[in-house]
Design a protein around this motif. Structure first.
Motif, mmCIF file in Angstrom:
data_model
loop_
_atom_site.group_PDB
_atom_site.id
_atom_site.type_symbol
_atom_site.label_atom_id
_atom_site.label_comp_id
_atom_site.label_asym_id
_atom_site.label_seq_id
_atom_site.Cartn_x
_atom_site.Cartn_y
_atom_site.Cartn_z
ATOM 1 N N GLU A 41 41.911 42.213 52.537
ATOM 2 C CA GLU A 41 43.354 42.372 52.697
ATOM 3 C C GLU A 41 44.065 41.030 52.564
ATOM 4 O OE1 GLU A 41 44.373 44.451 56.214
ATOM 5 O OE2 GLU A 41 43.401 46.310 55.609
ATOM 6 N N GLN A 42 45.117 41.028 51.754
ATOM 7 C CA GLN A 42 45.877 39.809 51.506
ATOM 8 C C GLN A 42 46.494 39.247 52.787
ATOM 9 O OE1 GLN A 42 46.433 38.426 47.970
ATOM 10 N NE2 GLN A 42 44.465 39.432 48.236
ATOM 11 N N TYR A 43 46.860 40.143 53.703
ATOM 12 C CA TYR A 43 47.514 39.683 54.921
ATOM 13 C C TYR A 43 46.599 38.773 55.724
ATOM 14 C CZ TYR A 43 50.117 39.716 59.287
ATOM 15 O OH TYR A 43 50.807 39.332 60.400
ATOM 16 N N PHE A 44 45.323 39.125 55.827
ATOM 17 C CA PHE A 44 44.400 38.307 56.598
ATOM 18 C C PHE A 44 44.186 36.947 55.935
ATOM 19 C CE2 PHE A 44 39.962 37.034 57.603
ATOM 20 C CZ PHE A 44 40.185 36.696 58.928
ATOM 21 N N ILE A 45 44.071 36.926 54.602
ATOM 22 C CA ILE A 45 43.907 35.655 53.893
ATOM 23 C C ILE A 45 45.137 34.778 54.125
ATOM 24 C CG2 ILE A 45 43.388 34.560 51.688
ATOM 25 C CD1 ILE A 45 42.444 37.281 50.675
ATOM 26 N N GLN B 232 47.115 34.763 56.716
ATOM 27 C CA GLN B 232 47.081 34.216 58.059
ATOM 28 C C GLN B 232 46.056 33.092 58.178
ATOM 29 O OE1 GLN B 232 49.074 34.530 60.410
ATOM 30 N NE2 GLN B 232 50.243 36.361 59.928
ATOM 31 N N CYS B 233 44.921 33.240 57.499
ATOM 32 C CA CYS B 233 43.926 32.165 57.496
ATOM 33 C C CYS B 233 44.517 30.894 56.883
ATOM 34 C CB CYS B 233 42.681 32.593 56.718
ATOM 35 S SG CYS B 233 41.588 33.713 57.610
ATOM 36 N N CYS B 234 45.294 31.057 55.804
ATOM 37 C CA CYS B 234 45.958 29.897 55.186
ATOM 38 C C CYS B 234 46.972 29.286 56.147
ATOM 39 C CB CYS B 234 46.647 30.315 53.893
ATOM 40 S SG CYS B 234 45.552 30.686 52.511
ATOM 41 N N ARG B 235 47.805 30.129 56.725
ATOM 42 C CA ARG B 235 48.853 29.645 57.641
ATOM 43 C C ARG B 235 48.284 28.823 58.774
ATOM 44 N NH1 ARG B 235 51.867 33.353 60.885
ATOM 45 N NH2 ARG B 235 52.964 31.515 61.615
ATOM 46 N N CYS C 141 34.101 31.663 58.014
ATOM 47 C CA CYS C 141 33.549 31.460 59.354
ATOM 48 C C CYS C 141 34.585 31.274 60.446
ATOM 49 C CB CYS C 141 32.591 30.276 59.351
ATOM 50 S SG CYS C 141 33.408 28.677 59.043
ATOM 51 N N GLY C 142 35.847 31.017 60.097
ATOM 52 C CA GLY C 142 36.886 30.843 61.106
ATOM 53 C C GLY C 142 37.065 29.419 61.584
ATOM 54 N N ASP C 143 36.250 28.473 61.078
ATOM 55 C CA ASP C 143 36.405 27.077 61.479
ATOM 56 C C ASP C 143 37.620 26.460 60.784
ATOM 57 O OD1 ASP C 143 34.203 27.238 63.076
ATOM 58 O OD2 ASP C 143 32.830 26.226 61.679
ATOM 59 N N SER C 144 37.959 25.241 61.191
ATOM 60 C CA SER C 144 39.087 24.532 60.590
ATOM 61 C C SER C 144 38.881 24.389 59.088
ATOM 62 C CB SER C 144 39.229 23.157 61.240
ATOM 63 O OG SER C 144 40.295 22.440 60.674
ATOM 64 N N ALA C 145 39.955 24.617 58.308
ATOM 65 C CA ALA C 145 39.806 24.676 56.852
ATOM 66 C C ALA C 145 40.883 23.888 56.127
ATOM 67 C CB ALA C 145 39.839 26.134 56.386
ATOM 68 N N ASP C 146 40.603 23.588 54.874
ATOM 69 C CA ASP C 146 41.591 23.063 53.937
ATOM 70 C C ASP C 146 41.947 24.177 52.959
ATOM 71 O OD1 ASP C 146 41.726 20.405 54.926
ATOM 72 O OD2 ASP C 146 39.842 19.941 53.896
ATOM 73 N N ILE C 147 43.077 24.021 52.276
ATOM 74 C CA ILE C 147 43.509 25.012 51.295
ATOM 75 C C ILE C 147 42.882 24.652 49.957
ATOM 76 C CG2 ILE C 147 45.472 26.182 50.253
ATOM 77 C CD1 ILE C 147 45.201 26.499 53.302
ATOM 78 N N ASP D 55 53.621 23.391 40.242
ATOM 79 C CA ASP D 55 54.150 24.518 41.011
ATOM 80 C C ASP D 55 52.955 25.305 41.566
ATOM 81 O OD1 ASP D 55 55.350 26.705 42.118
ATOM 82 O OD2 ASP D 55 56.306 27.407 40.282
ATOM 83 N N HIS D 56 52.596 25.021 42.816
ATOM 84 C CA HIS D 56 51.403 25.614 43.404
ATOM 85 C C HIS D 56 51.583 27.095 43.732
ATOM 86 C CE1 HIS D 56 49.284 21.789 43.698
ATOM 87 N NE2 HIS D 56 50.434 21.258 44.083
ATOM 88 N N THR D 57 52.808 27.618 43.629
ATOM 89 C CA THR D 57 53.000 29.057 43.860
ATOM 90 C C THR D 57 52.317 29.878 42.772
ATOM 91 O OG1 THR D 57 55.104 29.110 42.651
ATOM 92 C CG2 THR D 57 55.206 28.688 45.034
ATOM 93 N N GLN D 58 52.000 29.226 41.640
ATOM 94 C CA GLN D 58 51.349 29.919 40.529
ATOM 95 C C GLN D 58 49.829 29.750 40.560
ATOM 96 O OE1 GLN D 58 53.327 31.895 38.693
ATOM 97 N NE2 GLN D 58 54.873 31.133 40.121
ATOM 98 N N LYS D 59 49.317 29.102 41.611
ATOM 99 C CA LYS D 59 47.884 28.850 41.721
ATOM 100 C C LYS D 59 47.261 29.713 42.824
ATOM 101 C CE LYS D 59 47.998 25.499 38.661
ATOM 102 N NZ LYS D 59 47.312 25.630 37.355
ATOM 103 N N HIS D 60 46.060 30.201 42.581
ATOM 104 C CA HIS D 60 45.324 30.964 43.585
ATOM 105 C C HIS D 60 44.615 30.005 44.535
ATOM 106 C CE1 HIS D 60 45.809 33.987 40.387
ATOM 107 N NE2 HIS D 60 45.749 34.881 41.349
ATOM 108 N N VAL D 61 44.684 30.308 45.823
ATOM 109 C CA VAL D 61 44.071 29.436 46.813
ATOM 110 C C VAL D 61 43.203 30.257 47.770
ATOM 111 C CG1 VAL D 61 45.940 27.737 46.723
ATOM 112 C CG2 VAL D 61 46.057 29.621 48.371
ATOM 113 N N MET D 62 42.339 29.534 48.507
ATOM 114 C CA MET D 62 41.506 30.163 49.512
ATOM 115 C C MET D 62 41.246 29.132 50.613
ATOM 116 S SD MET D 62 37.698 31.902 49.107
ATOM 117 C CE MET D 62 38.274 33.116 47.913
#
Length: 229
Positions: free
Chosen positions: A136-140, A142-145, A152-158, A174-181
Motif C-alpha cells: 500500500e502506497q500509504y504505508f510507504i 508514512q515510512c518516508c515521512r 525493518c523499521g529502523d532509521s532510514a534515508d530516502i 525535480d525529485h517529484t518525478q523520481k521513485h523513492v524508497m
C-alpha cells in the motif's frame, strides 16, 4: 468523512460526476473541517464496500498489541481510543465484530489512524509489522515521512530508485518525478547487491517504490528544483 454515491454522466460534450449523499450530512463536522456549511472542497476515493476481512482484524489487533506492550495500557482502553478517534474523524461508529456491516474501506481508515499514531510516537512495530500491507502506497508514504526503513523499521534515508545521472546536480532535479524508497543502510546495500526485482521479491515490497509531492520532499530535506510545484 461523509458517505456518498457518485454518478458519471455527459453534458454538452463534457464529462461530469454528480455526488449524492447516502445519509444526511453532518453539517457541524463539515463546518469544523472546512470553515463553511455551504461551499467546500472534497477529496474522493473508490470505496471497497466488501465486508471487512479477517486478515484486517488480525492486523488491527496485532498493531494494538504492539501499542499495549509499548504503553502498558489495557488493550480495551487502546482499542476504544481508536474507535473514538475513528468516530470523530468520520462521524460514524465502527465495530470489528463478525455481524457488523463494517467494510474493507472502513477498516483501512481505522488501521491508517493506528499506523499514524505509531509512527508519530515511535511505537516499535513488532508482531504488527510482520502483517503490514506493504504494497500500500500509504504505508510507504508514512515510512518516508518518518524516515523508517520499509523492510525493518529502523532509521532510514530516502533512496532514489531512478538513476539521477552521473555529474547531475541533485539540487536542480525535480525529485517529484523520481521513485523513492525509505531504506536503512543495511537494506540499501542489500538493494544494490540483489537488484530491484530480487529485492522486492525477497522482502515483499513494491519494486517501484513511491513518488513524493514537493511539500513532503522539502520537509524531508531533499533539495531540488520545485519551482513549478
Amino acid at each position: 468523512m461523509e458517505r456518498a454515491r457518485a454518478y458519471r454522466f455527459f453534458h454538452d460534450d463534457e464529462e461530469w460526476i454528480a455526488v449524492k449523499p447516502i445519509e444526511p450530512l453532518n453539517l457541524d463536522h463539515i463546518e469544523t473541517v472546512s470553515g463553511s456549511k455551504d461551499e467546500f472542497y472534497i477529496d474522493w476515493e473508490l470505496a471497497d464496500r466488501r465486508k471487512l476481512r479477517a486478515k484486517q482484524r488480525r492486523l488491527f489487533f496485532a498493531l494494538i498489541n504492539d501499542i499495549v506492550q509499548w504503553s502498558v495500557m489495557p488493550l480495551e482502553y487502546i482499542k476504544d481510543m481508536f474507535y473514538l478517534q475513528y468516530s470523530e474523524y468520520t462521524g460514524r461508529e465502527i465495530s470489528l465484530s463478525d455481524n457488523s456491516k463494517t467494510s474493507v474501506s472502513d477498516v483501512n481508515t481505522l488501521i491508517d489512524l493506528v499506523i499514524d499514531f505509531m509512527f508519530e510516537w515511535n511505537v516499535p512495530f513488532k508482531e504488527g509489522y510482520k502483517q503490514l500491507p506493504r504494497e500500500e502506497q500509504y504505508f510507504i508514504y508514512q515510512c518516508c515521512r518518518h524516515r523508517k526503513c520499509l523492510v525493518c523499521g529502523d532509521s532510514a534515508d530516502i533512496h532514489h530508485l531512478d538513476t539521477v545521472g552521473m555529474g547531475v546536480d541533485r539540487r536542480k532535479v525535480d525529485h517529484t518525478q523520481k521513485h523513492v524508497m525509505p531504506l536503512c543502510r543495511t537494506h540499501h546495500e542489500n538493494y544494490h547487491q540483489l537488484g530491484a526485482e530480487k529485492f522486492a521479491e525477497l522482502y515483499h515490497v513494491p519494486v517501484n517504490g513511491i513518488k513524493l509531492d514537493a511539500g513532503t520532499l522539502k520537509k524531508l530535506g531533499v533539495k531540488g528544483n520545485y519551482e513549478s510545484q
